[in-house]
Write a protein that holds these residues in place. Structure first.
Motif, PDB file in Angstrom:
ATOM      1  N   ASN A 160      83.940  46.639 -33.769  1.00 15.27           N
ATOM      2  CA  ASN A 160      84.435  47.843 -33.080  1.00 15.27           C
ATOM      3  C   ASN A 160      83.518  48.265 -31.943  1.00 15.27           C
ATOM      4  O   ASN A 160      83.972  48.794 -30.925  1.00 15.27           O
ATOM      5  N   GLU A 161      82.221  48.035 -32.115  1.00 16.03           N
ATOM      6  CA  GLU A 161      81.268  48.445 -31.080  1.00 16.03           C
ATOM      7  C   GLU A 161      81.409  47.613 -29.815  1.00 16.03           C
ATOM      8  O   GLU A 161      81.550  48.136 -28.714  1.00 16.03           O
ATOM      9  N   TRP A 162      81.375  46.282 -29.972  1.00 16.29           N
ATOM     10  CA  TRP A 162      81.353  45.456 -28.761  1.00 16.29           C
ATOM     11  C   TRP A 162      82.742  45.135 -28.220  1.00 16.29           C
ATOM     12  O   TRP A 162      82.886  44.789 -27.049  1.00 16.29           O
ATOM     13  N   VAL A 163      83.780  45.307 -29.027  1.00 16.32           N
ATOM     14  CA  VAL A 163      85.140  45.055 -28.534  1.00 16.32           C
ATOM     15  C   VAL A 163      85.703  46.299 -27.870  1.00 16.32           C
ATOM     16  O   VAL A 163      86.320  46.224 -26.801  1.00 16.32           O
ATOM     17  N   LEU A 164      85.491  47.472 -28.490  1.00 16.09           N
ATOM     18  CA  LEU A 164      86.117  48.689 -27.996  1.00 16.09           C
ATOM     19  C   LEU A 164      85.262  49.447 -26.986  1.00 16.09           C
ATOM     20  O   LEU A 164      85.768  50.269 -26.237  1.00 16.09           O
ATOM     21  N   LYS A 165      83.961  49.170 -26.975  1.00 15.31           N
ATOM     22  CA  LYS A 165      83.081  49.894 -26.062  1.00 15.31           C
ATOM     23  C   LYS A 165      82.624  48.956 -24.945  1.00 15.31           C
ATOM     24  O   LYS A 165      83.315  48.012 -24.623  1.00 15.31           O
ATOM     25  N   ASN A 166      81.458  49.224 -24.373  1.00 11.14           N
ATOM     26  CA  ASN A 166      80.966  48.410 -23.265  1.00 11.14           C
ATOM     27  C   ASN A 166      80.582  47.021 -23.770  1.00 11.14           C
ATOM     28  O   ASN A 166      79.527  46.831 -24.374  1.00 11.14           O
ATOM     29  N   THR A 167      81.450  46.061 -23.525  1.00  9.95           N
ATOM     30  CA  THR A 167      81.292  44.733 -24.110  1.00  9.95           C
ATOM     31  C   THR A 167      80.001  44.050 -23.672  1.00  9.95           C
ATOM     32  O   THR A 167      79.232  43.556 -24.507  1.00  9.95           O
ATOM     33  N   THR A 168      79.764  44.000 -22.382  1.00 16.12           N
ATOM     34  CA  THR A 168      78.592  43.289 -21.885  1.00 16.12           C
ATOM     35  C   THR A 168      77.298  43.911 -22.403  1.00 16.12           C
ATOM     36  O   THR A 168      76.388  43.204 -22.848  1.00 16.12           O
ATOM     37  N   GLU A 169      77.229  45.237 -22.358  1.00 17.06           N
ATOM     38  CA  GLU A 169      76.027  45.944 -22.827  1.00 17.06           C
ATOM     39  C   GLU A 169      75.763  45.672 -24.300  1.00 17.06           C
ATOM     40  O   GLU A 169      74.626  45.398 -24.709  1.00 17.06           O
ATOM     41  N   THR A 198      91.489  35.871 -15.419  1.00 20.89           N
ATOM     42  CA  THR A 198      90.548  36.329 -14.407  1.00 20.89           C
ATOM     43  C   THR A 198      90.627  37.835 -14.226  1.00 20.89           C
ATOM     44  O   THR A 198      89.612  38.523 -14.084  1.00 20.89           O
ATOM     45  N   ALA A 199      91.852  38.375 -14.256  1.00 19.26           N
ATOM     46  CA  ALA A 199      92.019  39.823 -14.137  1.00 19.26           C
ATOM     47  C   ALA A 199      91.378  40.540 -15.320  1.00 19.26           C
ATOM     48  O   ALA A 199      90.731  41.574 -15.166  1.00 19.26           O
ATOM     49  N   ALA A 200      91.532  39.969 -16.500  1.00 18.11           N
ATOM     50  CA  ALA A 200      90.939  40.575 -17.694  1.00 18.11           C
ATOM     51  C   ALA A 200      89.421  40.579 -17.606  1.00 18.11           C
ATOM     52  O   ALA A 200      88.765  41.532 -18.025  1.00 18.11           O
ATOM     53  N   LEU A 201      88.879  39.532 -17.026  1.00 13.52           N
ATOM     54  CA  LEU A 201      87.429  39.455 -16.871  1.00 13.52           C
ATOM     55  C   LEU A 201      86.905  40.621 -16.057  1.00 13.52           C
ATOM     56  O   LEU A 201      85.935  41.280 -16.421  1.00 13.52           O
ATOM     57  N   SER A 202      87.556  40.886 -14.955  1.00 12.79           N
ATOM     58  CA  SER A 202      87.075  41.947 -14.078  1.00 12.79           C
ATOM     59  C   SER A 202      87.245  43.324 -14.719  1.00 12.79           C
ATOM     60  O   SER A 202      86.422  44.214 -14.537  1.00 12.79           O
ATOM     61  N   LEU A 203      88.282  43.476 -15.518  1.00 14.41           N
ATOM     62  CA  LEU A 203      88.539  44.759 -16.147  1.00 14.41           C
ATOM     63  C   LEU A 203      87.569  45.044 -17.291  1.00 14.41           C
ATOM     64  O   LEU A 203      87.242  46.187 -17.565  1.00 14.41           O
ATOM     65  N   THR A 204      87.099  43.993 -17.960  1.00 11.26           N
ATOM     66  CA  THR A 204      86.233  44.195 -19.115  1.00 11.26           C
ATOM     67  C   THR A 204      84.752  44.139 -18.756  1.00 11.26           C
ATOM     68  O   THR A 204      83.898  44.299 -19.604  1.00 11.26           O
ATOM     69  N   GLY A 205      84.442  43.914 -17.510  1.00 14.08           N
ATOM     70  CA  GLY A 205      83.045  43.847 -17.120  1.00 14.08           C
ATOM     71  C   GLY A 205      82.408  42.508 -17.419  1.00 14.08           C
ATOM     72  O   GLY A 205      81.195  42.356 -17.377  1.00 14.08           O
ATOM     73  N   LEU A 206      83.228  41.503 -17.740  1.00 15.23           N
ATOM     74  CA  LEU A 206      82.703  40.176 -18.030  1.00 15.23           C
ATOM     75  C   LEU A 206      83.002  39.235 -16.876  1.00 15.23           C
ATOM     76  O   LEU A 206      83.462  38.122 -17.061  1.00 15.23           O
ATOM     77  N   GLY A 207      82.713  39.695 -15.688  1.00 14.52           N
ATOM     78  CA  GLY A 207      83.025  38.919 -14.505  1.00 14.52           C
ATOM     79  C   GLY A 207      82.256  37.623 -14.382  1.00 14.52           C
ATOM     80  O   GLY A 207      82.587  36.764 -13.570  1.00 14.52           O
ATOM     81  N   LEU A 208      81.228  37.444 -15.214  1.00 23.82           N
ATOM     82  CA  LEU A 208      80.456  36.210 -15.167  1.00 23.82           C
ATOM     83  C   LEU A 208      81.248  35.049 -15.744  1.00 23.82           C
ATOM     84  O   LEU A 208      81.013  33.898 -15.420  1.00 23.82           O
TER      85      LEU A 208
END
Length: 218
Positions: free
Chosen positions: A135-144, A9-19
């Motif tokens: 590299n794009e979606w893992v290292l940068k803005n994942t949700t975007e 759950t903590a990782a979710l909030s940190l990565t912007g994947l709170g959904l």
């Protein structure tokens, strides 16, 4: 290592994947042991995504995490040779199963399932794209980035959002991961099974070629 619900759950909030929420804790088991082909082939929560005839004499089952660089390298360098030499000729069946090692990998797996639905060919194409753009979606803005990939594949913004908060889909991925870990002793990616025999880690085409030819002769 134990991936707890609290850490997830903590990782979710940190990565912007709170959904996303609710991936079951994964207890990693260190010992690796070959399982019978029946154990590996047993139906799981999600339908298998596979290429090649169901009655092929050899079945390769890969367990992969979408954020795993070794899995990406296999998909780019080794899988095309296996496909050309053995899958397209109907000699083997290749099954891809999700084994997400982190929240971003779970999100990538969910998106691939939502885009492909029941189309295995499309699923493998999406997985290939996710690995190539890892590299794009893992290292940068994942949700975007995942939203952009989803849109490129024909999903709307709303469909991507609905996909990434599909608790039922996430629960099925988690259940299949739990089975792979506890019954098949999968604890790292990539892990392969050739007719039930485990191969751990990234392997060369030459190693697969040798083992496949041996199985085809037996």
């Amino acid at each position: 290592m134990i991936l707890t619900r609290r850490a997830f759950t903590a990782a979710l909030s940190l990565t912007g994947l709170g959904l996303l929420a609710g991936l079951s804790p994964l207890r990693l088991i260190t010992e690796a042991m070959a399982q019978s082909a029946a154990d590996v082939a047993k139906p799981v929560s999600l339908p298998d995504m596979a290429l090649g005839p169901a009655n092929a004499p050899v079945t390769i089952t890969e367990f992969a995490s979408m954020t795993c660089p070794h899995c990406a390298a296999f998909t780019e360098k080794v899988f095309p040779k296996i496909k050309s030499e053995y899958i397209d000729s109907g000699k083997i069946r290749f099954v891809f199963r999700e084994f997400p090692l982190d929240v971003k990998a779970a999100a990538g797996s969910m998106l691939a399932r939502c885009i492909a639905k029941d189309d295995a060919g499309k699923y493998f194409a999406v997985v290939d794209m996710l690995f190539r753009q890892q590299n794009e979606w893992v290292l940068k803005n994942t949700t975007e980035t995942l939203t952009r990939i989803g849109k490129q594949a024909g999903l709307s913004q709303q469909q991507v959002e609905d996909c990434l908060k599909d608790q039922a889909l996430l629960d099925k991925i988690a259940a299949d991961q739990k089975y792979a870990n506890e019954v098949l002793k999968v604890n790292s990616t990539p892990t392969f099974f050739l007719n039930g025999e485990m191969m751990k880690g990234e392997q060369s085409f030459e190693e697969f070629d040798k083992r496949i030819k041996s199985l085809l002769k037996s």
